[in-house]
Every structure is written in C-alpha cells, then in structure tokens.
Design a protein around this motif. Structure first.
Motif: not given
Ligand code: FES
Length: 571
Positions: A274-297
């Motif tokens: 669930n951290a995925v949808v939450h971090l993406l949503a927080i980033a969206g609010r903060a106008e920080i670029e973050l995408s699913l690609k960033d989770f491909e570690i």
C-alpha cells in the motif's frame, strides 16, 4: 526565521479591529488569557482520535503530551479533530475515504489561524491522508504516530495482527483449527491501544515517515503504551514551535530524495504494498515528480527486518532491537542526502544507533533475504503497471504461466470460491475484476482472495492471484495487485476470460495476457462498463474523479498545493 508580526496566525489574532475581536473573543471562552494571542506560534494538533478507529485510541493522551511541549517552548497549542478512518470498521473500505480525510485536513489547516501542525495519526489511511492534506498547504509539519499495539499473545505464543487472522481463517477452512480456538484467539490479538503490530500498512507508513525525516527519530516502533512515546510527543511539541520560528515548512523537508529514501526503507522493512499508492499520492500533493518507475529498485535492497508478514517477529521486538534508527544506519550508504524536521540530514537519525538483536534487524551484508522491495509489473494485462511483493510471495510462483479462472466481481468470487467442484488446480491463476478505485469503489484490500476450498483441502496454501484491488499490508501470498487501468476503467483486465493463459515473471517485471490483439479488440467491442455503485454524494465525486493506482489514486482536482493565505473574513 519568522517573527511575531509576520506569523500566519496574526492574520487572525493580531488585528485590532472587529475581525480580530471576533477571532480572539470566541477563543477566550475556553479560558485563554490575552497574552497567548501576542504573536507566539499557534500550533494545530490535527487529531484522528476516534472510538471507531481503535488503532488511534491513544491519540487523545498523546495530544495532551504534545500540548505540554508546545507550551514549554512558548507556543499556543490548539487541538482539532478531523475525520478518522478505522481500517477494520469502515465499509466498503477505508481507502475510499483517504482522499476525503486529506481534504478535511487540508481545508482545516488552511482555514484556521495556525502556524504549524502536528499530525496525530496511525491506522493505515490516516497517516497518508493527513500528509497529503498537509502537503497541499505546506506549513511546518511533524507527525506523531499512534505506535503499535503490544504483541498479540495466545496459547503462550506471539500472534500478529492481520497476518495470523489470515492464517487462522485458512486453517479453519482446511479443518486444522476449531472455530472455538479461532474465536478465542480474537481477544489475545489486540491487547492494547495502538496500530497493528505486524509490519502492516500502519507501521510501514510510520517507518517511512521516519525514513523521510517527518517525525522525531524512534517514532515508528515505540509501542503505543510505552512512556517513551508520550515523551516523544512532548518533544515533538517543543520542536514544532522551533520549526515555526525557523520557517521550516514541509516542502523544505519532503523532497524527491526523501521519497526515494522511503522506497528504499520500504524494501528493507518488508513494508506494505500500500505504500506505493500512498507515496505517489503524497508526491502528487507536494508537486514532486515520482512514478511507479521509481519503485523499480530491483534487488538493490535486501530484506533486513524480520517482522510479519515477511518474517516472524512483531513491532515490539523491532522496537527493542533498535527500530528504524538501526535500519537507517544499515541503509546509510544507499540513502540520498535529505533534510528532516530537525533541519539536519537524514543520516543524523541513525547517529549512535545500536542493534540489540540481529535476528530481528539483520545487517545489510547478512540480510534475511537478499532481494526485497516490490516489483513493478508491466505487459498487455497491466499497461500502466501492477505490483507484487516478492518477500511475502512463494518463491516457486514468482515465475509462472497458468490458465485464468475469472471472478467478475467480489460477489461472484464469494459465491464460487468454496464450491467443491470449482474447476481449478494449483497452477490456475485466479483473476478478480471490479475491485479498483472506481469499481468497488475505493480499491479495497481483497486482492489476496482466499485459496479455493477444494485446493485448501489438498494442502495448497498459495497460488497466483491477479486483481485491480490492494491487499492488506499484513497479508501474504503470490498476489499481483493494483492492475492499471482497472477493469471498470476499461483496462485489459476487463477482457480476461476463464481459460486464457497468463504469464507472470516477477523477475522480469512482466504480466502478459496471452491473447492476440485482434481477439482483445473483438472482446472490447462487446464490453460494457458496470454501472457505478453510487450515484450521489462523496462516493460519486470519488468515482468521477479518482485517478488510477499508478498515480496514487488521489482525486484529479486535489493534486498539487495552494499555499495562499486566505484573506477574506467570515463577517
Ligand atoms: Fe488500524 Fe491495522 S487496522 S492499523
């Protein structure tokens, strides 16, 4: 630095006119004397306490501790309630309301005359909902979490929130556990205030908040009822006043780097999908670029924390072994430089950290599992992506090809899953549609659908499951989640039929429906979207505006922030 005259709160309480009179006078009915309106930092304590959110039941007491610290540092604390989201109590799913909580938090912070805010949350959706709302206003902000419950105990053994519910319930279905024992375990599982004491979504989010430096060190793991959590709340009250004086707003702490540190930490702790949808949503609010690609570690980060559902211990053990400061120390060479609410780099959070039990928190070079982290899957079945959590999956199923058995919606699944002659075997891939953000609505935690009874009776405990739903952070299994676009948005998932072949390769990040493009185009001609389940109110607003899982399932019009001071008065 800010001073008394320029404080945001002075636009409410510093005016010597009718409006200032109104703002101050009504507050004075609570016994506040004149001098507390003299320009000192006014600190909002945003509380998600509720008797319907048992995980947050300790927050009333913690709010009092925060107030002590605020007064001590020369600030003026004001507590206010926001909507609370009880994960285990709300229907159809608390996730439907995460964005509503975020709206409540955002508008409460913006509309009131406060200079900084302490977010008191804990249960799964409360932490991300509060952070999303706070990020859209951007005041100095600190989190104090509920903290985990004491370890569950039953028949002399530790039992973990959620994780053992799923295990026990499957044991009852398999005939290995009596219903009487099942019911008896209920009271032993939840023994104190606090959140689930497994590394479920609540403790995951608290751990990630610590990895992002948005709380004081040790906040994630101290048990809810540990006196040190009360002390931490007191210290937080002191620190938020200093942050207002330093003008250390949330956007000076939360950054792309801190969010990437959270992704690394999520892998190391075996954190919730669930951290995925939450971090993406927080980033969206903060106008920080973050995408699913960033989770491909990939396999960059090993699993260090041996907590359920990926391991065997519980949050109390994690705390006594050293908690997040030890994890951050082990990850130090991987972490990006990032600021924290202490206005120091995140490396300061692990200074002096010592591990007291290496079976609970493993060393980076002697991990519990070599490659942790979530895997992002792509392919014609999930053009916008899907995820799987390998640390909670069965190794032998991570590379798998099987024929689909399709449930058209949750009711269909419930009606059929226990049929004695369900035509499935251990190689079948169960597919569940209609459980995405728009479909359910709210993207509930039903992705870890039960193993069909006819297979449970043969001793099968895991099989590949695919859906547009989420899964509880406390759950386990080879479960492909968050398929996007979801079935109700016309994703390929909507077109899958029983008998189709599906290929999953977690290692290569592939989720492929082996049906030709022509055949899919033909099926699409005959596809009709299900009518929405709600036609009015917030749920309709949600269905009309929710974005897909790959961008965090926020409402489209809530992305971004608005930091303007409201100047129009109410009278
Ligand atoms: Fe609230 Fe798990 S149900 S934290």
């Amino acid at each position: 630095m800010t001073d008394k005259k320029t404080r945001r709160s002075q636009a409410w309480y510093g005016k010597q006119d009718k409006d200032g009179f109104i703002h101050r006078s009504w507050m004075k009915n609570q016994g506040f004397p004149d001098h507390v309106f003299d320009g000192r930092p006014i600190i909002g304590i945003c509380n998600t306490w509720s008797e319907l959110t048992p995980c947050n039941s300790g927050l009333r007491d913690l709010a009092e501790m925060v107030k002590r610290g605020v007064w001590e540092a020369g600030g003026f604390p004001v507590e206010f309630p926001v909507m609370s989201l009880g994960e285990t109590q709300m229907k159809p799913t608390a996730m439907l309301f995460r964005n509503l909580l975020a709206m409540d938090v955002e508008e409460s912070i913006r509309a009131y005359g406060i200079d900084g805010v302490v977010l008191l949350g804990g249960c799964d959706k409360t932490t991300p909902g509060q952070l999303m709302g706070a990020a859209s206003v951007d005041l100095p902000t600190i989190v104090v979490s509920s903290g985990p419950m004491l370890n569950g105990k039953w028949q002399g053994k530790d039992i973990g929130s959620g994780t053992d519910v799923w295990k026990f319930s499957e044991s009852v279905r398999a005939g290995d556990m009596s219903l009487q024992d099942f019911m008896a375990a209920e009271s032993g599982m939840s023994r104190s205030a606090g959140v689930c004491m497994t590394m479920g979504t609540a403790s995951t989010m608290a751990s990630l908040v610590e990895a992002m430096g948005l709380c004081l060190p040790t906040n994630a793991a101290l048990p809810a009822v540990d006196a040190r959590r009360a002390a931490l709340a007191h210290l937080t009250g002191k620190r938020i006043v200093e942050m207002v004086e330093e003008d250390l707003v949330m956007s000076k702490v939360l950054s792309r780097e801190s969010l990437k540190n959270a992704i690394l930490a999520n892998a190391a702790v075996g954190g919730s999908s669930n951290a995925v949808v939450h971090l993406l949503a927080i980033a969206g609010r903060a106008e920080i670029e973050l995408s699913l690609k960033d989770f491909e570690i990939g396999g960059e980060i090993p699993l260090l924390v041996n907590c359920m559902p990926s391991g065997k211990y519980l949050m109390e053990d994690f705390c006594y072994a050293g908690g997040m400061p030890v994890v951050l120390k082990e990850l130090q060479h991987k972490l990006y430089p990032a600021n924290t609410i202490l206005n120091k780099d995140i490396s300061s959070y692990s200074e002096g950290a010592e591990c007291f039990n290496y079976d609970v928190i493993h060393r980076f070079d002697a991990p519990l599992k070599p490659a942790a982290g979530l895997r992002v899957l792509r392919g014609n079945l999930a053009p916008l992506g899907a995820i799987i959590k390998p640390s909670a999956a069965s190794e032998h199923l991570l590379e798998h090809r099987g024929s689909a058995f399709v449930f058209e919606n949750i009711e269909d699944m419930k009606a059929k899953i226990d049929l004695p002659d369900l035509p499935v075997d251990e190689n079948t891939i169960l597919v569940l549609k209609g459980c995405g953000p728009k479909g359910y609505p709210g993207m509930p935690e039903v992705g870890n659908m039960p193993i069909p009874r006819c297979l449970v009776e043969k001793g099968i405990t895991d099989m590949v499951r695919v859906s547009d739903a989420r899964m509880s952070g406390t759950a386990f299994g080879t479960v492909v989640l968050h398929v996007a676009p979801e079935a109700n948005a016309g994703g390929t998932l909507a077109l899958v039929k029983t008998g189709d072949m599906i290929r999953l390769s977690a290692n290569d990040g592939v989720l492929e429906l082996e049906v030709s493009d022509d055949e899919l185009a033909e099926r699409r001609k005959h596809w009709k979207p299900e009518p929405p389940h709600y036609s009015r109110g917030y749920a309709k607003l949600y269905i009309d505006h929710v974005m897909q899982a790959d961008t965090g399932a926020d409402l489209d019009f809530l992305v971004g922030k608005d930091t303007r001071l409201v100047t129009r008065e109410s009278h």
